[in-house]
Design a protein around this motif. Structure first.
Motif, short mmCIF file in Angstrom:
data_model
loop_
_atom_site.label_atom_id
_atom_site.label_comp_id
_atom_site.label_asym_id
_atom_site.label_seq_id
_atom_site.Cartn_x
_atom_site.Cartn_y
_atom_site.Cartn_z
N ARG A 61 3.32 -42.78 5.02
CA ARG A 61 4.35 -43.70 4.55
C ARG A 61 3.80 -45.11 4.35
N GLU A 62 2.93 -45.52 5.27
CA GLU A 62 2.38 -46.89 5.21
C GLU A 62 1.06 -46.94 4.45
N GLN A 63 0.67 -45.77 3.91
CA GLN A 63 -0.57 -45.65 3.11
C GLN A 63 -1.79 -46.19 3.86
N VAL A 64 -1.87 -45.83 5.13
CA VAL A 64 -3.03 -46.18 5.95
C VAL A 64 -3.78 -44.88 6.23
N PRO A 65 -5.09 -44.82 5.94
CA PRO A 65 -5.78 -43.53 6.08
C PRO A 65 -6.22 -43.18 7.50
N PRO A 108 -7.11 -49.97 10.42
CA PRO A 108 -6.40 -48.84 11.02
C PRO A 108 -5.07 -49.26 11.62
N LYS A 109 -4.17 -48.29 11.75
CA LYS A 109 -2.88 -48.54 12.40
C LYS A 109 -2.98 -48.10 13.87
N HIS A 110 -2.60 -48.98 14.76
CA HIS A 110 -2.55 -48.62 16.19
C HIS A 110 -1.17 -48.02 16.45
N MET A 111 -1.14 -46.88 17.09
CA MET A 111 0.14 -46.15 17.17
C MET A 111 0.23 -45.27 18.42
N VAL A 112 1.48 -44.85 18.68
CA VAL A 112 1.74 -43.95 19.80
C VAL A 112 1.73 -42.52 19.27
N SER A 113 1.21 -41.59 20.05
CA SER A 113 1.31 -40.17 19.68
C SER A 113 2.55 -39.58 20.32
#
Ligand code: GLV
Ligand code: MN
Ligand code: MN
Length: 421
Positions: free
Chosen positions: A209-213, A360-365
């Protein structure tokens, strides 16, 4: 470092691995069913061991079938740097969940080898047994045992969770698969690993959605599993009058809706609750259900909020059991804590990604992974790549070759850097 990932070979290997499946290809996509310790799982393991041997890796298997593929460093006594994931697949899954981390991990090691690097620390690829809970009702059996999270005797006594397989135990099934010896030997001593990094598809929609690979996981949400058994009174579907019924399935339906209601009521998107199996006894169209077993999966980034949902569901169960005159018993399968990723490994992956020109996107799994348990014995982090539509646990799960190649390249470089520390 001149790192070249052989994406064509990696995608070919992913496709080959997808052929080790116990169901026919489906019109919905590449459907894969590869339940742990089935002949398909064992054939896939043998194939993978051949690939790893061809790469010159030293192979070790433990008593539960966790398989360690080690590229020896110049200082082999140092704690190794490890990567890995799983190759078991739930019924009618896709071909990328777990497998990208295993075959991507292997290709990352081969890429480092081709670059001419000799790592100081050994680099190890780990295939973890039964990340999926399909066969024994609880996920991450291999990594729970490695980290001392699951009691070895209780693990051996785990029963089949699939209909018709209730009588089999993990002890019998692993022995028949050729994995013997005490499960207590699976636990790894502290300091076995300097770092653990798992590459995985996101299984959610945010990166696409955010077009971050590329995503870097900073925390893994906490899962819990419960089993509810509802006992009512069965009988003839024509003759048992409605006012006299104690229908176990109708009561179970209320439990399912109660879970949905209270998970929604937290108002937080991190709370999720699912009833993924419902076993109805005796299971005949003209018979009133007398017994129903539900397997419940509930997760949250905040375990206290997750427990709050369960407390509300229990109050509903108490009320409905009185009203419907049924008996409901609850058993806990697992209630885990969330994991926090190592700031140092997160920063290392971030720096590698930026070297490759990616933010990169920092995110929760929100999905769980073996990394949740590896975090108990080592500093960990995870690398996520996008998957189409955020779809996973479905035959149409898809990750683009370019994204797989990029994730593998970032993994390789990260492993190389960590192994030099
Ligand atoms: C792993 O497969 C999960 O259910 O999160
Ligand atoms: Mn999965
Ligand atoms: Mn997975």
């Amino acid at each position: 470092m001149n790192l070249h990932v052989d994406a064509t070979r990696l995608i070919d290997e992913l496709k080959t691995l997808a052929t080790f499946t116990s169901i026919e290809p489906s019109t919905e996509g590449t459907a894969v069913t590869r339940v742990v310790f089935t002949p398909d799982d064992l054939r896939a393991r043998a194939w993978l061991k051949d690939l790893a041997a061809a790469a010159g890796l030293v192979i070790r298997e433990d008593a539960v079938g966790n398989t360690f593929f080690r590229w020896l460093g110049t200082d082999p006594a140092l704690p190794a740097v490890a990567t890995g994931s799983h190759i078991d697949a739930i019924p009618h899954a896709g071909m990328y969940d777990g497998t990208v981390g295993v075959l991507g991990g292997l290709e990352a090691i081969r890429a480092l080898q081709r670059s001419g690097m000799r790592p100081r620390r050994s680099i190890e690829l780990v295939l973890l047994t039964s990340e999926e809970p399909t066969r024994f009702g609880i996920g991450c059996i291999g990594s729970r045992l490695i980290s001392g999270t699951l009691d070895p005797q209780k693990a051996d006594a785990l029963h089949g969770a699939q209909r018709g397989s209730e009588a089999e135990t993990l002890a019998e099934v692993r022995t028949a698969a050729g994995f013997t010896g005490p499960l207590s030997s699976v636990r790894l001593p502290p300091n076995s690993y300097h770092a653990w990094v798992e590459l995985h598809i996101e299984q959610g929609p945010l990166l696409e959605r955010e077009q971050v690979p590329l995503g870097i996981v900073t925390a893994i949400a906490a899962p819990a599993g419960y089993r509810f058994t509802v006992e009512g009174i069965g009988g003839h579907a024509g003759a048992l009058l409605m006012p006299d019924r104690r229908d176990a399935l109708c009561a179970a339906a209320e439990i399912i809706l109660s879970l949905e209601k209270h998970a929604l009521a937290t108002g937080v998107i991190d709370t999720v609750a699912t009833v993924g199996t419902c076993d109805v006894y005796p299971g005949a169209v003209n018979s009133v259900p007398s017994r129903v077993t539900l397997q419940v999966d509930i997760r949250d980034t905040d375990p206290a909020r997750r427990e709050g949902v369960m407390a509300a569901v229990r109050r509903d169960i108490e009320a409905l059991s009185k009203r419907r005159e049924v008996r409901v018993t609850e058993s806990l399968v697992n209630a885990d804590e969330p994991a926090t990723c190592s700031p140092h490994i997160v920063a290392t992956i971030d720096a590698v990604a930026r070297e490759f020109g990616i933010q990169p996107k920092h995110m929760v799994s929100r999905a769980y992974h073996d990394s949740l348990f590896m975090a108990r014995i080592a500093p960990i982090a995870m690398i996520f790549i996008p998957c189409r539509g955020g779809v996973s646990h479905r035959p149409d799960e898809f990750a683009a070759p370019d994204d797989i190649a990029l994730g593998t390249r970032v993994l390789a470089s990260t492993l190389g850097k960590l192994a030099s520390e």
